[in-house]
Scaffold this motif. Structure first.
Motif, PDB file in Angstrom:
ATOM      1  N   LYS A 175       0.814  -1.210   0.000  1.00  0.00           N
ATOM      2  CA  LYS A 175       0.000   0.000   0.000  1.00  0.00           C
ATOM      3  C   LYS A 175       0.846   1.257   0.000  1.00  0.00           C
ATOM      4  O   LYS A 175       0.480   2.282  -0.587  1.00  0.00           O
ATOM      5  N   GLN A 176       2.016   1.205   0.627  1.00  0.00           N
ATOM      6  CA  GLN A 176       2.850   2.395   0.738  1.00  0.00           C
ATOM      7  C   GLN A 176       3.577   2.717  -0.572  1.00  0.00           C
ATOM      8  O   GLN A 176       3.602   3.862  -1.005  1.00  0.00           O
ATOM      9  N   THR A 217      -2.530   1.079  -5.459  1.00  0.00           N
ATOM     10  CA  THR A 217      -3.133   1.034  -4.128  1.00  0.00           C
ATOM     11  C   THR A 217      -3.955   2.267  -3.791  1.00  0.00           C
ATOM     12  O   THR A 217      -4.904   2.164  -3.023  1.00  0.00           O
ATOM     13  N   GLN A 271      -3.425   4.989  -1.874  1.00  0.00           N
ATOM     14  CA  GLN A 271      -3.490   4.978  -0.406  1.00  0.00           C
ATOM     15  C   GLN A 271      -4.254   6.141   0.193  1.00  0.00           C
ATOM     16  O   GLN A 271      -4.704   6.075   1.343  1.00  0.00           O
ATOM     17  N   HIS A 272      -4.451   7.230  -0.558  1.00  0.00           N
ATOM     18  CA  HIS A 272      -5.201   8.378  -0.039  1.00  0.00           C
ATOM     19  C   HIS A 272      -6.630   8.444  -0.591  1.00  0.00           C
ATOM     20  O   HIS A 272      -7.311   9.464  -0.415  1.00  0.00           O
ATOM     21  N   TYR A 283      -6.346  -1.433  -4.310  1.00  0.00           N
ATOM     22  CA  TYR A 283      -7.213  -0.348  -3.864  1.00  0.00           C
ATOM     23  C   TYR A 283      -8.330  -0.902  -2.987  1.00  0.00           C
ATOM     24  O   TYR A 283      -9.199  -1.643  -3.449  1.00  0.00           O
ATOM     25  N   GLN A 309       1.462  11.664  -4.383  1.00  0.00           N
ATOM     26  CA  GLN A 309       0.861  10.955  -3.264  1.00  0.00           C
ATOM     27  C   GLN A 309       1.773  10.876  -2.036  1.00  0.00           C
ATOM     28  O   GLN A 309       1.307  10.562  -0.943  1.00  0.00           O
TER      29      GLN A 309
END
Length: 274
Positions: A13-14, A165, A167-168, A197, A255
């Motif tokens: 995810k990172q 992913t 992530q935000h 996601y 991101q």
């Protein structure tokens, strides 16, 4: 002569899934060789889901992974893990492997046989074996037959994509920010998410009643979706270069701190970075 090529990759995810996509693109070019993939236990789920049993995958504890790569006796080791470690690279080279890395600003980059940093147009440090800048970016095979856009006065479609992913949760946030305007103007919204996601199911429910919204996380050939969009909103990773190839001006949202350092996405290349 058939050689053994080992890809050391990450995906979570990172850091997203771009490292896996790039490794798979390269792996397809090594079809006449013995290709193996290696990752650590922290990245196992994401990497396994992307490889889908097309390639052999070894999963090891991070503290043991360099030693385990050595036992595979590779002629070539390709790192796509962001910053490499000097000791790991030196150990593999001592064992006789050629070591190549991508998107690597670590101490190990100074010791590889070749490092390709295509996302950094300005060299971050000097070394004769490191290639810097967008001219070293390579497109996936699907873009060989894709049709780049010619400029249009009217936008019929806009594409949203924020990596593997997101992530935000930018897919959802940007969709809500532009949906009313696009609905009024008759603009089709194409949302492409990645396999990592986590908000896919809930976003799918939200757009289910929208007539001109297409959502997928299994795009197959993303270039085909790009052919339908004249504008994009995206993260500042490798996809920016694909939009540039397709002549699609884009709004780019970094991101994380590392994406802020990717300087290609500027107005001279057809991008506005927020």
């Amino acid at each position: 002569m058939k050689k053994r090529v080992v890809f050391r990759i990450v995906g979570n995810k990172q850091v997203g899934m771009g490292h896996i996509y790039r490794a798979l693109t390269l792996a397809h070019e090594f079809s006449d060789h013995d290709v193996l993939f290696v990752t650590d236990t922290n990245n196992r789920i994401a990497v396994e889901s992307m490889l889908k049993q097309h390639y052999w995958l070894g999963v090891y504890r991070e503290s043991e992974i360099t030693k385990q790569i050595g036992t595979l006796e590779p002629e070539i080791v390709i790192y796509d893990v962001l910053d490499t470690n000097r000791e790991d690279v030196e150990e593999l080279r001592r064992s006789g492997s050629v070591v190549v890395s991508f998107e690597d600003l670590g101490e190990g980059a100074r010791k590889t046989d070749l490092t390709i940093n295509e996302l950094y147009d300005e060299p971050q440090f000097e070394s004769d074996h490191i290639l810097w800048g967008h001219e070293y970016f390579f497109l996936r095979d699907e873009f060989e037959k894709a049709r780049p856009h010619r400029f249009k006065e009217k936008v019929d479609g806009i594409m949203l994509t924020f990596g593997g992913t997101d992530q935000h949760d930018l897919s959802r946030n940007v969709f809500h920010a532009i949906s009313s305007f696009c609905r009024e103007e008759g603009i089709y919204i194409h949302i492409v998410t990645g396999p990592g996601y986590e908000g896919y199911d809930s976003l799918k429910a939200e757009v289910a009643t929208e007539e001109k919204v297409y959502l997928t996380h299994a795009s197959g050939v993303i270039s085909g979706i790009m052919e339908k969009a004249q504008l994009a909103i995206t993260s500042n990773g490798r996809t920016v270069y694909e939009f540039a190839h397709m002549n699609i001006p884009s709004i780019v949202i970094a991101q994380h701190d590392r994406e802020i350092t990717h300087a290609f996405a500027d107005e001279t290349n057809g991008f506005i970075q927020l």
